[in-house]
Design an enzyme around this catalytic site. Structure first.
Site, PDB file in Angstrom:
ATOM      1  N   LYS A  10      26.285   5.562  -0.058  1.00 35.45           N
ATOM      2  CA  LYS A  10      25.612   4.464  -0.763  1.00 35.45           C
ATOM      3  C   LYS A  10      26.033   4.433  -2.234  1.00 35.45           C
ATOM      4  CE  LYS A  10      21.354   4.664   1.981  1.00 35.45           C
ATOM      5  NZ  LYS A  10      19.931   5.092   1.926  1.00 35.45           N
ATOM      6  N   ARG A  24      18.751  17.214  -2.973  1.00 37.24           N
ATOM      7  CA  ARG A  24      17.308  17.096  -3.145  1.00 37.24           C
ATOM      8  C   ARG A  24      16.794  18.375  -3.823  1.00 37.24           C
ATOM      9  NH1 ARG A  24      15.253  12.372  -2.770  1.00 37.24           N
ATOM     10  NH2 ARG A  24      15.762  12.027  -0.575  1.00 37.24           N
ATOM     11  N   ARG A  51      22.093  -4.465   1.289  1.00 42.02           N
ATOM     12  CA  ARG A  51      22.873  -4.167   0.089  1.00 42.02           C
ATOM     13  C   ARG A  51      24.360  -4.442   0.219  1.00 42.02           C
ATOM     14  NH1 ARG A  51      19.880   1.594  -0.879  1.00 42.02           N
ATOM     15  NH2 ARG A  51      17.908   0.779  -1.692  1.00 42.02           N
ATOM     16  N   HIS A  87      15.040  11.350 -10.966  1.00 39.59           N
ATOM     17  CA  HIS A  87      16.359  11.780 -10.509  1.00 39.59           C
ATOM     18  C   HIS A  87      17.224  12.149 -11.716  1.00 39.59           C
ATOM     19  CE1 HIS A  87      15.234  10.666  -6.603  1.00 39.59           C
ATOM     20  NE2 HIS A  87      15.962   9.576  -6.403  1.00 39.59           N
ATOM     21  N   GLN A 103      17.948  15.093  -7.015  1.00 41.08           N
ATOM     22  CA  GLN A 103      17.033  13.998  -6.763  1.00 41.08           C
ATOM     23  C   GLN A 103      15.636  14.478  -6.356  1.00 41.08           C
ATOM     24  OE1 GLN A 103      20.759  11.444  -5.045  1.00 41.08           O
ATOM     25  NE2 GLN A 103      18.743  10.691  -4.459  1.00 41.08           N
ATOM     26  N   THR A 133       0.806  -1.222   0.000  1.00 41.20           N
ATOM     27  CA  THR A 133       0.000   0.000   0.000  1.00 41.20           C
ATOM     28  C   THR A 133       0.841   1.275   0.000  1.00 41.20           C
ATOM     29  OG1 THR A 133      -0.166  -0.087   2.420  1.00 41.20           O
ATOM     30  CG2 THR A 133      -1.926  -1.146   1.162  1.00 41.20           C
ATOM     31  N   GLY A 134       2.169   1.144  -0.001  1.00 38.00           N
ATOM     32  CA  GLY A 134       3.041   2.312  -0.027  1.00 38.00           C
ATOM     33  C   GLY A 134       3.282   2.827  -1.437  1.00 38.00           C
ATOM     34  N   CYS A 140      18.169   4.018  -5.610  1.00 38.98           N
ATOM     35  CA  CYS A 140      17.600   4.506  -6.868  1.00 38.98           C
ATOM     36  C   CYS A 140      18.596   5.323  -7.679  1.00 38.98           C
ATOM     37  CB  CYS A 140      16.333   5.321  -6.601  1.00 38.98           C
ATOM     38  SG  CYS A 140      16.499   6.566  -5.297  1.00 38.98           S
TER      39      CYS A 140
END
Length: 336
Positions: A211, A233, A104, A240, A160, A12-13, A133
């Site tokens: 990351k 951001r 990861r 992105h 992003q 549901t996200g 992502c």
């Protein structure tokens, strides 16, 4: 052909909903879907693949009740949920494809972008990690260049979208343009940019930058690759954008680079400056491909180039990449 069963955890996200959208578009040999979410969403009806599905509360008891009945589980419910429940699904017989950061960098967990390192799915022990992502679209662009010219150094500067921070990030921008104060970000994102994604680390880099650095090395199988990143951001809802400066081992021309991209699955070259053709987030929204443009030779180094790389962060940067991993697993299972 054998039919498989798939669970979607976090159905549901924002990304979970995109999982369902992408699954509905692709012709996977699936017999049953099981949709899991938190207690708050349990019992909700979701129309999917032409029939209603009742959302199952994510509990160990409910997962164990389906032991042997789930082949693959797509996770997008956060690192904490993945840490607790991914092993439960594995114990129940499923292979987990996890979209969080939880697994990861585990040495025994493959980190996979199907266009780049599909062979890595074969050594999984029940869990496969979906990369960050921003890393996914970057390595799709870098892979053909690494193969053709060798990579010495990579410099990332990212722009992003707020959807990378989930519903709360999206809401901050939507409410910010109305003049309302932010709840997710430390400063307003509307009409602004924040050089701050995830938490700051002791060395001054953010975790998002870390990351990108470590995931790029793992996916490209090059622990010695020199990589640095600045992640920002920006007030864009989806998509992105990345400025990538790459330094190569071998000389190349702009035409060589374009040829390498055109031979790479999953890339669309949008590069015609004379006619204002270059990738933008709006151009890439709801597409699965990685768009590359503004390709220029970098004369400040012996052999290098500047690239502008854009992709839909919720599709290719999350849902589509995970579904492509499942497609690889199905293909491998079908081939024995």
């Amino acid at each position: 052909m054998k039919k498989f069963n798939i669970a979607v955890v976090g159905a549901t996200g924002m990304v979970g909903g995109k999982f369902l959208e992408v699954l509905s578009e692709r012709n996977l040999p699936v017999e049953n879907y099981y949709l899991f979410a938190s207690a708050k969403s349990a019992g909700k009806q979701i129309d999917f693949m032409g029939k209603p599905h009742t959302v199952i509360e994510l509990t160990e008891e409910n997962v164990k009740a389906l032991k042997g009945k789930i082949d693959f589980a797509l996770f997008s419910a956060g690192a904490g949920v993945s840490k607790q429940f991914a092993p439960v699904f594995v114990e129940a017989g499923a292979t987990v494809v996890d979209n969080s950061s939880q697994w990861r960098m585990y040495k025994d967990v493959p980190l996979v972008v199907p266009e780049v390192n599909p062979e890595d799915v074969k050594w999984n022990s029940g869990i496969i990690a979906n990369p960050n992502c921003s890393t996914i679209q970057a390595v799709v662009a870098l892979k053909p260049l690494k193969d053709a010219f060798g990579l010495k150094r990579v410099i990332y500067s990212t722009y992003q979208a707020v959807s990378g921070a989930g519903v709360a990030g999206y809401t901050d921008l939507a409410e910010g343009v109305k003049g309302n104060a932010p709840k997710k970000f430390p400063y307003p994102i509307a009409y602004n940019m924040l050089p701050h994604i995830d938490v700051f680390m002791e060395d001054g880099y953010t975790k998002e930058e870390w990351k990108m650095i470590v995931e790029t090395r793992k996916i490209l199988h090059d622990d010695a690759l020199k990589v640095t990143a600045t992640t920002v951001r920006v007030p864009v809802f989806f998509g992105h954008s990345e400025s990538i400066n790459a330094e190569f081992e071998k000389p190349c021309t702009r035409a060589d680079i374009i040829e390498a991209f055109e031979n790479m699955p999953g890339i669309i070259v949008a590069d015609d400056p004379a006619n204002n053709v270059y990738p933008t987030p709006l151009l890439c929204e709801n597409h699965d491909e990685v768009y590359v443009g503004r390709i220029r030779i970098d004369d400040s180094v012996e052999s290098g180039a500047n690239l502008w790389v854009v992709a839909d962060n919720i599709r290719k940067g999350a849902a589509t990449n995970a579904v492509q991993i499942v497609e690889l697993l199905i293909k491998n299972a079908s081939e024995g």
